[in-house]
Design a protein around this motif. Structure first.
Motif, PDB file in Angstrom:
ATOM      1  N   HIS A  21     -10.059  -4.134  14.242  1.00  0.00           N
ATOM      2  CA  HIS A  21      -9.224  -5.063  14.985  1.00  0.00           C
ATOM      3  C   HIS A  21      -7.986  -5.398  14.183  1.00  0.00           C
ATOM      4  CE1 HIS A  21      -8.090  -8.579  17.367  1.00  0.00           C
ATOM      5  NE2 HIS A  21      -8.801  -7.995  18.308  1.00  0.00           N
ATOM      6  N   ILE A  22      -6.882  -5.519  14.891  1.00  0.00           N
ATOM      7  CA  ILE A  22      -5.612  -5.648  14.165  1.00  0.00           C
ATOM      8  C   ILE A  22      -5.569  -6.926  13.330  1.00  0.00           C
ATOM      9  CG2 ILE A  22      -4.398  -6.759  16.086  1.00  0.00           C
ATOM     10  CD1 ILE A  22      -2.006  -4.929  15.175  1.00  0.00           C
ATOM     11  N   SER A  23      -6.273  -7.964  13.802  1.00  0.00           N
ATOM     12  CA  SER A  23      -6.207  -9.207  13.030  1.00  0.00           C
ATOM     13  C   SER A  23      -6.943  -9.070  11.701  1.00  0.00           C
ATOM     14  CB  SER A  23      -6.811 -10.340  13.844  1.00  0.00           C
ATOM     15  OG  SER A  23      -8.158 -10.029  14.133  1.00  0.00           O
ATOM     16  N   ALA A  24      -7.921  -8.149  11.647  1.00  0.00           N
ATOM     17  CA  ALA A  24      -8.635  -7.955  10.387  1.00  0.00           C
ATOM     18  C   ALA A  24      -7.778  -7.233   9.365  1.00  0.00           C
ATOM     19  CB  ALA A  24      -9.908  -7.165  10.635  1.00  0.00           C
ATOM     20  N   TRP A  25      -6.715  -6.629   9.864  1.00  0.00           N
ATOM     21  CA  TRP A  25      -5.868  -5.849   8.955  1.00  0.00           C
ATOM     22  C   TRP A  25      -4.776  -6.698   8.329  1.00  0.00           C
ATOM     23  CZ3 TRP A  25      -4.740  -0.070   9.646  1.00  0.00           C
ATOM     24  CH2 TRP A  25      -5.928   0.600   9.934  1.00  0.00           C
ATOM     25  N   ARG A  26      -4.790  -7.970   8.568  1.00  0.00           N
ATOM     26  CA  ARG A  26      -3.705  -8.808   8.090  1.00  0.00           C
ATOM     27  C   ARG A  26      -3.656  -8.832   6.572  1.00  0.00           C
ATOM     28  NH1 ARG A  26      -3.510 -14.408  10.765  1.00  0.00           N
ATOM     29  NH2 ARG A  26      -2.853 -13.036  12.428  1.00  0.00           N
ATOM     30  N   GLY A  27      -2.490  -8.493   6.071  1.00  0.00           N
ATOM     31  CA  GLY A  27      -2.249  -8.610   4.646  1.00  0.00           C
ATOM     32  C   GLY A  27      -3.143  -7.770   3.754  1.00  0.00           C
ATOM     33  N   ILE A  28      -3.582  -6.614   4.257  1.00  0.00           N
ATOM     34  CA  ILE A  28      -4.509  -5.838   3.434  1.00  0.00           C
ATOM     35  C   ILE A  28      -3.786  -4.885   2.496  1.00  0.00           C
ATOM     36  CG2 ILE A  28      -6.427  -5.953   5.038  1.00  0.00           C
ATOM     37  CD1 ILE A  28      -5.616  -3.148   5.935  1.00  0.00           C
ATOM     38  N   SER A  29      -2.461  -4.836   2.590  1.00  0.00           N
ATOM     39  CA  SER A  29      -1.784  -3.810   1.794  1.00  0.00           C
ATOM     40  C   SER A  29      -1.904  -4.099   0.308  1.00  0.00           C
ATOM     41  CB  SER A  29      -0.322  -3.722   2.198  1.00  0.00           C
ATOM     42  OG  SER A  29       0.336  -4.872   1.762  1.00  0.00           O
ATOM     43  N   LYS A  30      -2.105  -5.335  -0.070  1.00  0.00           N
ATOM     44  CA  LYS A  30      -2.273  -5.638  -1.485  1.00  0.00           C
ATOM     45  C   LYS A  30      -3.539  -5.019  -2.033  1.00  0.00           C
ATOM     46  CE  LYS A  30       0.466  -8.895  -3.532  1.00  0.00           C
ATOM     47  NZ  LYS A  30       0.855 -10.064  -2.734  1.00  0.00           N
ATOM     48  N   LYS A  31      -4.571  -5.046  -1.173  1.00  0.00           N
ATOM     49  CA  LYS A  31      -5.861  -4.551  -1.623  1.00  0.00           C
ATOM     50  C   LYS A  31      -5.973  -3.040  -1.509  1.00  0.00           C
ATOM     51  CE  LYS A  31     -10.174  -6.753  -1.118  1.00  0.00           C
ATOM     52  NZ  LYS A  31     -11.077  -7.349  -0.131  1.00  0.00           N
ATOM     53  N   TYR A  32      -5.419  -2.514  -0.449  1.00  0.00           N
ATOM     54  CA  TYR A  32      -5.542  -1.072  -0.211  1.00  0.00           C
ATOM     55  C   TYR A  32      -4.158  -0.460  -0.071  1.00  0.00           C
ATOM     56  CZ  TYR A  32     -10.047  -2.902   1.105  1.00  0.00           C
ATOM     57  OH  TYR A  32     -11.233  -3.571   1.114  1.00  0.00           O
ATOM     58  N   PRO A  33      -3.379  -0.475  -1.166  1.00  0.00           N
ATOM     59  CA  PRO A  33      -1.986  -0.030  -1.013  1.00  0.00           C
ATOM     60  C   PRO A  33      -1.875   1.427  -0.576  1.00  0.00           C
ATOM     61  CG  PRO A  33      -2.548  -0.343  -3.316  1.00  0.00           C
ATOM     62  CD  PRO A  33      -3.689  -0.864  -2.524  1.00  0.00           C
ATOM     63  N   LEU A  34      -2.680   2.295  -1.180  1.00  0.00           N
ATOM     64  CA  LEU A  34      -2.540   3.718  -0.867  1.00  0.00           C
ATOM     65  C   LEU A  34      -2.862   3.983   0.600  1.00  0.00           C
ATOM     66  CD1 LEU A  34      -2.219   6.696  -1.849  1.00  0.00           C
ATOM     67  CD2 LEU A  34      -4.694   6.707  -1.998  1.00  0.00           C
ATOM     68  N   GLU A  35      -3.973   3.400   1.052  1.00  0.00           N
ATOM     69  CA  GLU A  35      -4.417   3.679   2.417  1.00  0.00           C
ATOM     70  C   GLU A  35      -3.395   3.183   3.424  1.00  0.00           C
ATOM     71  OE1 GLU A  35      -5.973   2.370   0.013  1.00  0.00           O
ATOM     72  OE2 GLU A  35      -8.042   3.019  -0.171  1.00  0.00           O
ATOM     73  N   VAL A  36      -2.951   1.937   3.199  1.00  0.00           N
ATOM     74  CA  VAL A  36      -1.987   1.385   4.149  1.00  0.00           C
ATOM     75  C   VAL A  36      -0.683   2.171   4.093  1.00  0.00           C
ATOM     76  CG1 VAL A  36      -0.634  -0.622   4.731  1.00  0.00           C
ATOM     77  CG2 VAL A  36      -3.006  -0.878   4.105  1.00  0.00           C
ATOM     78  N   ALA A  37      -0.254   2.523   2.882  1.00  0.00           N
ATOM     79  CA  ALA A  37       1.007   3.254   2.768  1.00  0.00           C
ATOM     80  C   ALA A  37       0.919   4.585   3.497  1.00  0.00           C
ATOM     81  CB  ALA A  37       1.346   3.480   1.303  1.00  0.00           C
ATOM     82  N   THR A  38      -0.197   5.303   3.333  1.00  0.00           N
ATOM     83  CA  THR A  38      -0.295   6.591   4.016  1.00  0.00           C
ATOM     84  C   THR A  38      -0.351   6.405   5.521  1.00  0.00           C
ATOM     85  OG1 THR A  38      -2.636   6.505   3.541  1.00  0.00           O
ATOM     86  CG2 THR A  38      -1.301   7.919   2.164  1.00  0.00           C
ATOM     87  N   PHE A  39      -1.046   5.365   5.940  1.00  0.00           N
ATOM     88  CA  PHE A  39      -1.100   5.093   7.382  1.00  0.00           C
ATOM     89  C   PHE A  39       0.300   4.855   7.924  1.00  0.00           C
ATOM     90  CE2 PHE A  39      -1.627   2.527  11.144  1.00  0.00           C
ATOM     91  CZ  PHE A  39      -2.694   3.102  11.779  1.00  0.00           C
ATOM     92  N   ILE A  40       1.072   4.052   7.185  1.00  0.00           N
ATOM     93  CA  ILE A  40       2.425   3.743   7.652  1.00  0.00           C
ATOM     94  C   ILE A  40       3.292   4.994   7.644  1.00  0.00           C
ATOM     95  CG2 ILE A  40       4.475   2.392   7.169  1.00  0.00           C
ATOM     96  CD1 ILE A  40       2.195   0.778   8.308  1.00  0.00           C
ATOM     97  N   LEU A  41       3.103   5.831   6.614  1.00  0.00           N
ATOM     98  CA  LEU A  41       3.868   7.083   6.568  1.00  0.00           C
ATOM     99  C   LEU A  41       3.597   7.904   7.818  1.00  0.00           C
ATOM    100  CD1 LEU A  41       3.747   8.522   2.965  1.00  0.00           C
ATOM    101  CD2 LEU A  41       5.524   7.297   4.118  1.00  0.00           C
ATOM    102  N   GLY A  42       2.314   8.015   8.160  1.00  0.00           N
ATOM    103  CA  GLY A  42       1.974   8.757   9.372  1.00  0.00           C
ATOM    104  C   GLY A  42       2.648   8.133  10.581  1.00  0.00           C
TER     105      GLY A  42
END
Lengths: 159, 92, 493, 498, 81, 124
Positions: free
Chosen positions: C364-385
């Motif tokens: 759920h999108i609300s669970a993803w709030r502010g997770i980039s600090k914890k999972y920088p690589l995963e979020v960054a790759t997701f955003i790249l895609g």
């Protein structure tokens, strides 16, 4: 069907019919080259004999003849025989499934190699079809709980 | 909603089928293209090429044996899928 | 063995799936390794075939069973499918490596070997559909791929079996329609081989039966690839499926079917038949054009991220049809390029999603709030895609879109162009919303430190290499275009 | 020309990206190392670009093909005079701003500095890429990189307001990008190429209407970034971002890139002759004039210093575009020079505003009474910047406005001359009160203690202020801005394709 | 030309098909499906497709029906439509 | 009239396909859907077999003794039969998987009516 049909006639007829059905399936397979029939039909009929056992007696009886593990192995084995037969000609510069190159392994001329190559793959088809049909039937009829149903029966619970 | 979609699809299918049937060659015509292009070879040369009199078997397992390999694989797939979905046993 | 590559790339995963299943009965731990080795070998063969096609510059034909084409089944590797083969097998490999832990958790130790057997069958089906040159063989392979997909989907979360059943009913109608279409072609010609059909059909182009045949084939394939009004099954099926399944299916299946549409419409028929004689593809393009807008809006409306990605998948497949509907060389190049690129983009998005889902246990999108600090690589790759899907230049998604746009402009298809550009904006809304949620919002502290699981090295490597691929593919798209231009039927446009 | 020269533009573009990668890898653990990466890469970029000056002054262009996409579609770099001006401006200012940023971020103890510096680096890479690209496709690529990387900077505060500003920024710019995409596709379909050519590359015979549509769509695209009036809405909102970002947006990279792209389209795609025959120049000039006056009028009403500066930016960008639209060499020279002078002056003003904010926490003009006595150096620099923008010698702003007015006289467009003069007048109306407040009004708190900003903040803003005075006397000092602009405008007006 | 037997079989097949999807009792529907399959089988045999007819007899009337009935054992037998 | 009679076979299979399709797309009971699916697939098979039919020809099994003078016109086209054998197998496999899914769906929702299941899914 999972209930024990305490019917002596059904059981006797089944006991009598099953070997005949199995023989017939073998006939269908062997005669597939010159008359209607072949691995698929043979496999279905062979599976039907096991289904009949399950119907007349119970699944446990069928599993005594062909255990679950063996059946699983047969599921894979049949297609593997088919595919491997197809792969063999690759080692002697033949194309995939080009049975005439089997003549380099067997004492046969190329045409006869094709003849027996077809027989071999039909055997594979028969094994897989039989095993899959049995497994499908058993899974559907018990909804996947072979063991618990057998156990229930031992404890006298009628589901 | 999905019901209407379903009925629309059935109608579309039916219209398409009727449209297409108009210029079929008459039924069981020996000279229709399907009967003269590829299949004669199977009938005429099955004995000399494979030695199998039942043409269906020879085509099934030899000329188009590759399809049959996948046909068997389909059966395999079905069996495996049902085992994956349904079977609940501790030891197999 | 070099001569047998076209068959080995399909036969090997097939045989290995049986082997995986049988060894799994006694020894389950081997299943993963066998699968990875097989997928790696398929990738190797695909690379070899790709190189071979470049070097020889012509179609590699393989006669199965030694029977010459119209009688036996032929496999043919040309410029078109060498590319798709390579992409499919590579993504299959990467995804399998990536989802090891996820499979172990979702499927459980007892049935992993069956799962991997089905994965291999899926890959077999997809590779076979790509490489085959026989319309009926294609049907059987389509069914193999679909059946394993049904199974792989149905083991998923609650509601998966119902989604799979609906998928199955849709899929059966699709396969039936395709089979009917093949039947019509067979009635008219008596042949099933693609190149033979091209020759035989050329003097039959007036016949309504032929038109109906192509319509049926297109209808069937449109259902299988979830083209717009027939997409109903996909969002449910892919969002209820296990994470490990959706990472495998979503990037590959629809795209391979899109490839099949190209193969049937432009190499079995003369390219102008479906474009000009009867404008089937342009009509389909117009419908899909509306569809990509609707799908974009639907994607924005979702609060579950995987469901959002599912709608994006449908929209992205729509772009391929738009490229074809342009009806000229540039649009076609764009469409083919997009098949390959979209596979990589979706693979990255779904794999990154799956990694995060593994950690958060929520999509759920609300669970993803502010997770980039914890999972920088995963979020960054997701955003790249996501950036690539939107079409931000250095990533490959831009280049395929660019060629499709060029094709649409050249073909004067202003309506389709407008829908494409608008859907770009809708995709931008989707992904920037996620960027905002994950990186530009303070995370809620409630979910902190619940899961201290680390992304494993192999997962990280897969994600990083997929994102590297997005940039590399963008950089080499010039070479890919010159490769695609050698496809024979492009000359007829 | 030695062979390695062709590698210089590549280096200049890739260094910021390398810097961004290094910054991310270093992370929050070693802030000193992370910030030294910023300084090292910005300085390296600056060196790489300055070392290109001699070749360009000789009349050579340095070209560098990266890859061919399709017939006539390349990713390639080219260093010509006009591109070099922008590259020099942005790399020089980047170096200065990065010093300032470090001071600013540290003083305020901002969060998420790694992301900030990395995005900043990437944005600079994008801006320099825009400057050095040789065709529209490459330029579009860097333009988009610039857009996307600026987004996290604008929304850096992570407050709902900042996010709203970020969304607005993206909505405008992504919407614009779609129009650019469309226009590029049209252009390529008509011409089979997207290369820049001094004096225009299109052959518009018989396709006038088509090219008008294309032009409109280019305008809607690049015009959003250049903040032409109906499309300017995002720029004042984006003021919510930290001050270095505002400096980046206004003076160094973002809107400058927008104006740069507009000029590229006007002078290197369409060219003066086509603009005249298609009757586009006059129409656009009217829009731009309205923007100039409108922005100035709005600026007067703003009390927030940064907002006021934002509208001043909108005004100056349109002045640059108007200069180019007058379509003669002198005004074009003036426009290019104004690009530079506005860069230096505006960055000075923003850095001053930031320094005041860091030191006093004040943003409103009305609160700034007597601040000149507390922060004399800062306010002196501010005065230089403000006077420069009004156009008072001896500051570079006078020089560029002088050329613009000369150009307007030369083409005998008195109306536009009046526009320039009015805008200077209005500039004075909203800048002079600030200075008056600062120096001659009693401070509210009444303390006359010298409370100057930290050295790291003060050094850059003093530097730019001094530079903008030096450039008035020696416009060719160090960077040869005037020579370059002269060469560029000559090449445009002499280098017709036919 | 088509023989009368052929026409009769086709009509019977259509009737059983329609009956199979409209009967509300699922076991009855499955039985009708079996009948449909049987008529199909006869039709194919009549058209000379003996192999297919044989397979259909083994599958449609045999294994497939067994599957259906086995499933019906686990689910509600009545259908609402 | 002539059109209807001479192609009666084709019209008949069209009706059957539509019946099957109707069962699949419109009926709400999942079991009915599967039954419709079977009818649909078998009708397609009927269509293919009809392609193979040949006037004055016999079953495609070579009669002993005529091996050296086989005429294609004497035997029915075997290729559609082969294709349809595959299709039948696919049909069985589909049925098997579909039934397994129905059992699973029933286990979870205690109903096999599609609209009830959708309701139950929405409620969650």
């Amino acid at each position: 069907m999972v209930k024990d049909p305490d019917d002596i006639i059904v059981r006797t007829v089944a006991r009598f019919m099953i070997p005949i059905i199995q023989l017939f399936s073998l006939y269908v397979y062997v005669h597939g080259h010159i008359s209607p029939g072949g691995g698929f039909q043979g496999g279905c009929i062979l599976a039907a004999s096991f289904i009949l056992i399950s119907l007349a007696f119970n699944i446990g009886e069928a599993k005594k003849i062909l255990s679950g593990r063996k059946n699983l192995l047969f599921i894979g084995l049949g297609v593997f025989i088919y595919a491997f037969t197809g792969l063999v000609p690759l080692f002697v510069q033949g194309n995939f499934l080009d049975y005439q190159h089997l003549s380099q392994f067997l004492p046969l001329d190329p045409v006869m190699a094709r003849y027996y190559g077809v027989a071999l793959v039909e055997l594979g088809v028969q094994i897989t079809v039989m095993a899959v049909m049995i497994s499908l039937f058993q899974d559907l009829v018990t909804a996947g709980r072979h063991e618990s149903i057998l156990k229930d029966r031992e404890n006298g619970i009628d589901r | 909603m999905s019901r209407i979609l379903g009925i629309m699809m059935v109608t579309f299918f039916g219209a398409l089928l009727i449209l297409s049937t108009v210029d079929f060659s008459p039924w069981s015509d020996p000279a229709q293209p399907a009967a003269v292009h590829v299949s004669p070879r199977y009938i005429e040369r099955t004995i000399e090429e494979t030695g199998i009199p039942n043409v269906v078997t020879s085509v099934l397992a030899d000329y188009r044996g590759y399809d049959t390999l996948f046909e068997t694989s389909v059966i395999f797939t079905a069996g495996v899928v049902v085992i994956l979905l349904l079977r609940r046993e501790k030891k197999w | 063995m070099k001569a047998h590559w076209p068959i080995l790339i399909v036969a090997l995963p097939l045989i290995m799936s049986f082997v995986t299943f049988m060894t799994g009965i006694c020894y389950r731990a081997a299943a993963y390794h066998l699968t990875v080795i097989t997928a790696a070998f398929s990738t190797f063969i695909a690379i070899c075939l790709f190189i071979q096609v470049i070097v020889e510059g012509m179609t590699i034909s393989y006669h199965i069973g030694g029977w010459e084409p119209p009688w036996g089944i032929e496999y043919a590797v040309d410029h078109l499918n060498a590319l798709v083969l390579l992409a499919t097998s590579l993504i299959g490999l990467l995804t399998i490596i990536h989802s090891r832990k996820i499979v172990a958790r979702e499927i459980g130790g007892e049935k992993t070997h069956i799962f991997y057997a089905l994965v291999l069958l899926q890959i077999t089906g997809l590779l076979g559909m790509t490489v085959t040159s026989d319309v009926f063989n294609l049907y059987v392979l389509l069914e193999i791929a679909s059946f394993s997909a049904y199974g792989l989907i149905a083991v998923g979360r609650k509601g998966a079996e119902f989604a799979a059943l609906r998928y199955m009913i849709f899929g059966t109608v699709g396969a039936g329609a395709y089979l009917l279409g093949v039947g019509y072609l067979y009635i008219l010609t008596g042949s099933l081989n693609m190149s033979d059909l091209l020759r035989l059909l050329s003097n039959l182009y007036g016949s309504p039966t032929l038109l109906a045949g192509l319509l049926f084939i297109l209808l069937g394939l449109a259902i299988k690839m979830a083209a717009f009004p027939l997409h109903g099954w996909l969002p449910d099926a892919y969002s209820q499926a296990p994470a490990s399944t959706s990472t495998l299916l979503a990037p590959l299946f629809t795209k391979v079917v899109a490839y099949v549409i190209i193969r049937i419409c432009f190499t079995v028929f003369h390219p102008s038949f479906a474009l000009h004689t009867y404008p089937l593809i342009p009509i389909m393009g117009a419908i899909v054009g509306v569809g990509i807008i609707v799908m974009g809006v639907m994607a924005i409306a979702q609060s579950d991220i995987r469901r959002m990605l599912c709608y994006i998948v449908i929209a992205e497949v729509g772009y391929i049809i738009l490229g074809l509907a342009a009806g000229n060389r540039l649009g076609m190049i764009g469409a083919i390029l997009h098949i390959v690129y979209d596979m990589f983009m979706m693979a990255l998005l779904f794999n990154a999603w799956a990694t995060i889902y593994e950690h958060l246990k929520s999509s759920h999108i609300s669970a993803w709030r502010g997770i980039s600090k914890k999972y920088p690589l995963e979020v960054a790759t997701f955003i790249l895609g996501g950036l690539s899907v939107i079409g931000i230049p250095p990533f490959c998604g831009f280049f395929s879109k660019w060629f499709i746009i060029l094709g649409l402009v050249e073909g004067g298809k202003w309506f389709l162009l407008a829908t494409l550009l608008l859907s770009t904006l809708l995709a931008a809304v989707c992904f920037f919303r996620i960027l905002e949620q994950t990186s530009l919002t303070h995370g809620s502290n409630t979910m902190d430190d619940r899961s201290e699981k680390k992304t494993s090295l192999s997962e990280g490597v897969v994600l990083a290499s997929l994102s590297a691929f997005l940039i590399i593919l963008g950089a080499v798209s010039g070479y890919l275009v010159s490769f695609i231009e050698k496809i024979p039927f492009l000359g007829a446009l | 020309m030695p062979g390695y020269i062709t590698l210089l533009p590549l280096t200049a573009i890739f260094l910021p990206f390398v810097g961004a990668a290094l910054i991310i890898l270093t992370g929050e653990r070693k802030p000193n190392l992370r910030e030294s990466w910023t300084i090292v890469t910005s300085f390296g970029t600056f060196i790489a670009i300055t070392s290109l000056i001699p070749y360009v002054l000789n009349g050579q262009t340095v070209e560098c093909h990266i890859v061919e996409i399709y017939r006539g579609l390349h990713l390639k770099l080219k260093v010509d005079a006009f591109g070099l001006i922008f590259a020099l401006l942005s790399s020089a200012l980047w170096f200065i701003v990065s010093l300032y940023t470090i001071g600013y971020m540290r003083s305020l103890k901002e969060h998420n500095q790694t992301r900030f510096f990395a995005a900043f680096s990437i944005a600079m890479g994008g801006a320099i890429g825009v400057a050095l690209s040789a065709d529209l496709l490459t330029q579009y690529m860097f333009y988009e990189i610039l857009t996307v990387s600026t987004y996290p900077l604008v929304a850096h505060k992570e407050s709902p307001e900042a996010r709203r500003a970020g969304r607005k920024y993206l909505a405008y710019l992504m919407g614009g990008a779609v129009f650019i995409l469309f226009a590029m596709a049209m252009l390529y379909t008509c011409e089979g190429s997207l290369d820049f050519h001094p004096g225009g590359m299109i052959e518009q015979e018989g396709r006038g209407q088509l090219y008008r549509i294309t032009f409109l769509s280019f305008l809607l695209g690049f015009g959003t970034k250049a903040a032409i009036m109906p499309l300017h809405e995002w720029l004042p909102s984006a003021m919510i971002a930290p001050t270095p970002v505002s400096a980046l947006l206004h003076a160094v990279a973002v809107v400058k890139a927008g104006v740069f792209c507009v000029l590229r389209v006007l002078l290197y795609i369409y060219g003066p002759e086509s603009l005249k025959t298609l009757e586009l120049s006059f129409a656009l000039a009217l829009i731009v004039s309205l923007t100039i006056i409108g922005a100035n009028v709005i600026a007067i009403t703003q009390d927030n210093l940064k907002q006021r500066l934002a509208f001043s930016t909108i005004n100056n960008l349109s002045i640059i575009i108007l200069g180019a639209l007058l379509l003669n060499p002198v005004s074009t020279l003036g426009a290019m020079l104004h690009l530079v002078s506005h860069g230096f002056l505006k960055i000075t003003l923003f850095m001053c505003a930031g320094a005041i904010f860091v030191q006093e926490g004040k943003e409103m003009v009305s609160q700034m009474g007597g601040i000149g006595k507390k922060m004399p150096y800062t306010m002196a620099a501010f005065t230089v910047g403000a006077l420069g923008l009004i156009g008072i010698p001896p500051i570079i702003g006078f020089l560029s406005k002088w050329f613009l007015c000369l150009g307007a006289i030369e083409v005998q467009r008195t109306g536009f001359l009046l526009i320039f003069l009015t805008s200077a007048l209005l500039d004075a109306v909203y800048f002079l009160p600030i200075i008056y407040h600062a120096f001659f009004q009693r401070s509210v708190e009444g303390a006359n203690i010298n409370q100057e900003a930290p050295f790291l903040l003060l050094l850059p803003l003093m530097g730019t202020a001094i530079f903008s005075i030096v450039f008035f006397f020696f416009p060719n000092f160090l960077f040869h801005f005037q020579e370059l602009a002269d060469g560029a405008s000559k090449s445009i007006f002499e280098g017709w394709r036919k | 030309m088509i023989s009368a037997a052929n026409i009769l079989l086709l009509i019977l097949a259509i009737i059983t098909a329609i009956a199979a999807i409209s009967v509300k009792d699922l076991l009855g529907a499955v039985a009708l499906l079996g009948a449909f399959s049987f008529f199909m089988c006869l039709l194919w045999a009549e058209m000379g497709a003996v192999d297919v007819a044989f397979t259909e007899a083994a599958v449609g009337a045999g294994v497939s029906m067994a599957f259906f009935v086995a499933t019906l054992y686990h689910i509600a037998r009545r259908s609402r439509d | 009239m002539e059109l209807i009679v001479s192609k009666f076979n084709y019209w008949a299979y069209i009706v059957m396909i539509l019946v099957g399709l109707y069962g699949m797309m419109v009926k709400r009971n999942l079991m009915k859907k599967v039954i419709g699916m079977n009818i649909f697939q078998w009708s397609i098979i009927l269509f293919f077999i009809s392609i193979g039919a040949k006037k004055g020809a016999t079953v495609p099994i070579i009669i002993k003794g005529t091996e050296h003078a086989v005429k294609a016109a004497d035997y029915i086209n075997p290729l559609p039969h082969v294709l349809m054998l595959t299709a039948i197998v696919v049909g069985v496999a589909t049925t098997g998987i579909a039934l397994a899914l129905i059992i699973l769906a029933y286990r979870r929702y205690r109903t096999i009516e599609e609209d009830r299941i959708i309701e139950a899914l929405k409620k969650r």
